[in-house]
Design an enzyme around this catalytic site. Structure first.
Site, PDB file in Angstrom:
ATOM      1  CG  ASP A 112       6.563   4.539   7.482  1.00  0.00           C
ATOM      2  OD1 ASP A 112       5.853   4.780   6.690  1.00  0.00           O
ATOM      3  OD2 ASP A 112       7.676   4.698   7.524  1.00  0.00           O
TER       4      ASP A 112
ATOM      5  CG  HIS B 243       6.173   7.825   5.811  1.00  0.00           C
ATOM      6  ND1 HIS B 243       6.347   6.677   4.882  1.00  0.00           N
ATOM      7  CD2 HIS B 243       7.265   8.972   5.200  1.00  0.00           C
ATOM      8  CE1 HIS B 243       7.158   6.882   3.910  1.00  0.00           C
ATOM      9  NE2 HIS B 243       7.790   8.209   3.868  1.00  0.00           N
TER      10      HIS B 243
ATOM     11  CD  GLU C 272       9.815   8.926   1.080  1.00  0.00           C
ATOM     12  OE1 GLU C 272      10.419   8.544   0.344  1.00  0.00           O
ATOM     13  OE2 GLU C 272       9.562   8.124   2.109  1.00  0.00           O
TER      14      GLU C 272
END
Ligand code: ACM
Length: 761
Positions: free
Chosen positions: A193, A260, A323
């Site tokens: 991440d 990420h 995301e």
């Protein structure tokens, strides 16, 4: 438990619990029979000859019993042994479902029969639970019974985020062991991440030399390390995968892309979009760094996946997809040229193309892509499996399109959601997702027809660790909510019952305690409630005790001592004189502890003050975190409530008669959050002094300011500080609106405690 239900229970519970069979998850079928079988050190375990897999399953039972019951059983292949526990593999076993088994206890012995290895293993786990009905050590008698059991779903998952905070191998293995004890079979391991890359990739050493480490905000102050991080070597990963496999758990690795990805770009800027090297992020949330879409980048990804596939035998490889805010792709002429060259509509379609390309590589190597539900947005490979996290809409859409889906919706199955709003609850996010809500989760959305419902592989809970710096946090967040999940995933809905589940939990709590698992007792923790203003006026308080699960017997004291079973049993509201200290603990019907004692001091000071975590948000924004003072702090306390979007809280019913002064214990916190497009929603308020003020408004947040206290210079003041201000004379009860006007590009502030004081001249 209310008094009336307690009386009822005295009459009926003993019947219901005559043969306490505290199994979690509840088996598909269970029938009690007459008699008992006693298991002691001399009880042999018979395994089929020349069957290493059965031997391994039986050895798991032997090891677990030694660790948890102090029993030392031995294996034998002598099928004539009597009074034995027999593991039997039978291709024609009556339970034909994969992973299923039968378990029979008779006065003559125990027999576990299964068609496959996993079935034998789950039979062993069930037997272990039968052999650990209480906290005692040594021989144990099991009631005669018949169990036929098999799982409802094939994907019974838990996701562990090792990127935001890192757990060592022993900790991951402890979690795997608990998963096995709950018949969960997929560890989804979030290994990369923005805040860290945690898996050694031999071909790209910078991923762990650089990408595994971050420099915390305010490093080397207030307990923060100079650098934070860690990674798993390939040998360690192999160990974890083998440890999991021995427990019939598949480890599904996640390599998150195209977003990420900041730790990758920090390690190899050439795979990012801007060409610049960012630091490994310390900001939770949605960071902007994406992979670029050059051929060299796909070569890198393929090479990484080669090493990942060599380490993880899992059929599924998780590639994230969540995301990925497209700002960098939008701003990049190179990316835009690629979108045109590929005749794609937009950046979402480019993400679809990106994921499709990676999916193709995985498929060519016999693996299958799984990703978060954003992979649906830009078109997705037909055989991709979708993990639905943005509620259940993604799952519904995916199942309707014919994709397999795993249900892990936020916030329902997000273990970073707090499980109570008790003042002492651990760090996490709102809203509360309590034990009952997880138990009630239905993995099959009502809008799916039978064919679509068949695409639901199962449910998974996700332990995101932004606010879980230690394994103790992870365990608090996971247990016993994982007990509830295990029953959602394993047990037929027709046999499940919340009350029955609660009755089976005390034995499980003892198993946790015995294994030093830091489970949460939040569902049973006594809430000690009084009408504070009435108590202040009358010098007496009417005390109400309850708990979230409305279960167990609450015993209490009013003299500061710890309540045991001899302490008064709560039967209804009672009145005490001030000052006093109430302590209340919750016990199960077998006398074991369901929740440790909670304390509430009732005196002038406590009744005319509130902790920040007790004060609700101001209207307008529900966002709420409970966070620790430092992002990587190892202790579970203290926690502070913050709303990143609006630093405003209410003190309802503040009794202002005679109050002359307001006192606030305040903490300054790092604003280490990446809010992406939501940053524009942050409420910014005017301030008159350089670092902003703590302002007290009367009745309404746009009402008159009663007091305004300048915040101290962060460079020269401690992280925790106190503020005091005189208040003009007021009477009666009012809502106070408490606002920090600090600039929104500087630190965050939170209230530790706020007190209304009456200083006599
Ligand atoms: C997610 O919570 N970003 C999958």
């Amino acid at each position: 438990m209310r008094f009336a239900s307690l009386l009822l229970c005295l009459a009926l519970c003993s019947l219901a619990q005559a043969a306490p069979v505290s199994l979690i998850p509840l088996p598909a079928k269970l029938q009690l029979a007459d008699g008992m079988f006693k298991v002691a050190d001399d009880t042999p375990i018979v395994i089929p000859p020349h069957d290493p897999a059965a031997r391994q399953d039986a050895l798991y039972l032997v090891d677990l019993l030694a660790r948890t019951r102090g029993l030392h059983l031995r294996l034998t292949e002598n099928t004539h042994a009597s009074s034995a526990i027999v593991f039997s593999r039978d291709p024609k076993a009556v339970v034909s479902q994969a992973e299923g088994y039968t378990l029979d206890v008779t006065p003559q012995g125990v027999r576990i029969v299964a068609r496959d290895d996993a079935g034998l293993f789950y039979g062993a786990v069930t037997l272990w639970q039968l052999l650990t009905p209480d906290a005692h050590q040594g021989p144990v008698s099991v009631p005669a019974l018949h169990i036929s059991d098999w799982p409802r779903f094939t994907w019974r998952g838990l996701m562990l985020d090792s990127a935001r905070h890192f757990q060592n191998v022993a900790e991951v293995e402890q979690l795997l062991d608990q998963m096995a004890q709950h018949k969960l079979n997929v560890l989804h391991w979030h290994l990369t991440d923005d805040q860290g890359w945690r898996i050694e990739i031999k071909r790209y050493p910078e991923l762990t030399r650089v990408g595994a480490w971050r420099t915390p905000p305010d490093a080397e102050h207030d307990g923060e390390p100079a650098r934070y991080g860690g990674f798993y070597t390939q040998d360690q990963i192999r160990d974890v995968v083998a440890y999991a496999a021995a427990r019939h758990i598949t480890v599904v690795p996640e390599i998150d892309m195209p977003g990420h990805a900041q730790a990758v770009v920090a390690s190899y800027p050439q795979f990012g979009v801007t060409g610049k090297r960012p630091p490994v992020s310390v900001d939770w949330g949605v960071n902007p760094y994406l992979y670029n879409v050059d051929d060299a980048t796909f070569q890198f990804i393929d090479n990484v996946l080669d090493e990942v596939m060599a380490l993880f035998p899992s059929h599924y490889i998780h590639v994230g997809g969540d995301e990925a805010v497209k700002d960098q792709w939008k701003a990049s002429p190179v990316i835009q040229a690629k979108i045109r060259a590929l005749h794609l509509k937009d950046e979402d379609a480019l993400q679809g193309w990106f994921i499709g390309r990676v999916g193709g590589y995985l498929a060519a190597h016999g693996r299958r892509l799984i990703g978060w539900d954003e992979i649906l947005d830009g078109g997705v490979p037909a055989d991709a499996t979708v993990m639905s996290w943005r509620g259940t809409d993604g799952a519904i859409k995916a199942a309707q399109l014919g994709h397999d889906v795993v249900m892990s919706p936020s916030p329902d199955l997000y273990l970073d959601s707090v499980q109570s709003d008790q003042p002492d609850e651990a760090a996490g996010r709102n809203p509360v997702r309590d034990l009952a809500s997880i138990y009630a989760f239905n993995p099959i959305p009502a809008s799916l027809n039978a064919a679509q419902a068949a695409h639901v592989l199962g449910a998974q809970a996700n332990a995101w660790t932004e606010h879980m710096p230690t394994m103790q946090h992870v365990e608090h967040a996971s247990f016993p909510r994982i007990d509830a999940l295990s029953e959602v995933d394993w047990s037929p809905s027709s046999v499940r019952s919340w009350k029955g589940f609660l009755a089976r939990l005390p034995a499980q709590f003892e198993r946790y305690a015995d294994q030093q698992v830091a489970y949460a007792d939040s569902a049973f923790a006594a809430l000690i409630q009084v009408d504070a203003n009435a108590a202040l006026k009358h010098r007496r308080a009417k005390v109400t005790l309850s708990n979230q699960a409305n279960d167990g017997a609450i015993h209490y004291t009013v003299d500061g001592s710890v309540p045991d079973l001899q302490a008064p049993l709560y039967a209804g509201p009672f009145t005490v004189k001030l000052p006093t200290t109430i302590k209340a603990a919750t016990y199960a019907s077998d006398g074991s502890t369901l929740a440790a004692a909670r304390t509430r001091v009732l005196d002038d000071a406590s009744l005319s003050s509130r902790e920040g975590v007790e004060l609700p948000n101001c209207p307008g924004s529900d966002f709420r975190l409970r966070i620790q003072p430092m992002p990587d702090a190892a202790s579970m306390t203290p926690v502070y409530a913050v709303n990143l979007f609006d630093s405003c809280q209410q003190y309802p019913g503040a009794l202002l008669d005679g109050v002359t002064t307001i006192h606030a214990d305040v903490v300054r916190l790092e604003r280490n959050y990446a809010l992406a497009h939501e940053a524009k929603l942050v409420v910014s308020r005017p301030h008159r002094t350089p670092y902003g003020e703590f302002v007290v408004h009367l009745d309404r947040c746009d009402g008159p300011a009663l007091a305004s206290m300048p915040l101290p210079n962060p460079a020269t003041s401690g992280r925790q500080f106190a503020l005091d201000a005189s208040l003009p004379a007021k009477s009666g009860e009012h809502t106070l609106c408490l606002v920090f006007t600090a600039p929104t590009d500087g630190p965050l502030y939170a209230i530790g405690r706020v007190s209304l004081e009456k200083h006599r001249p």
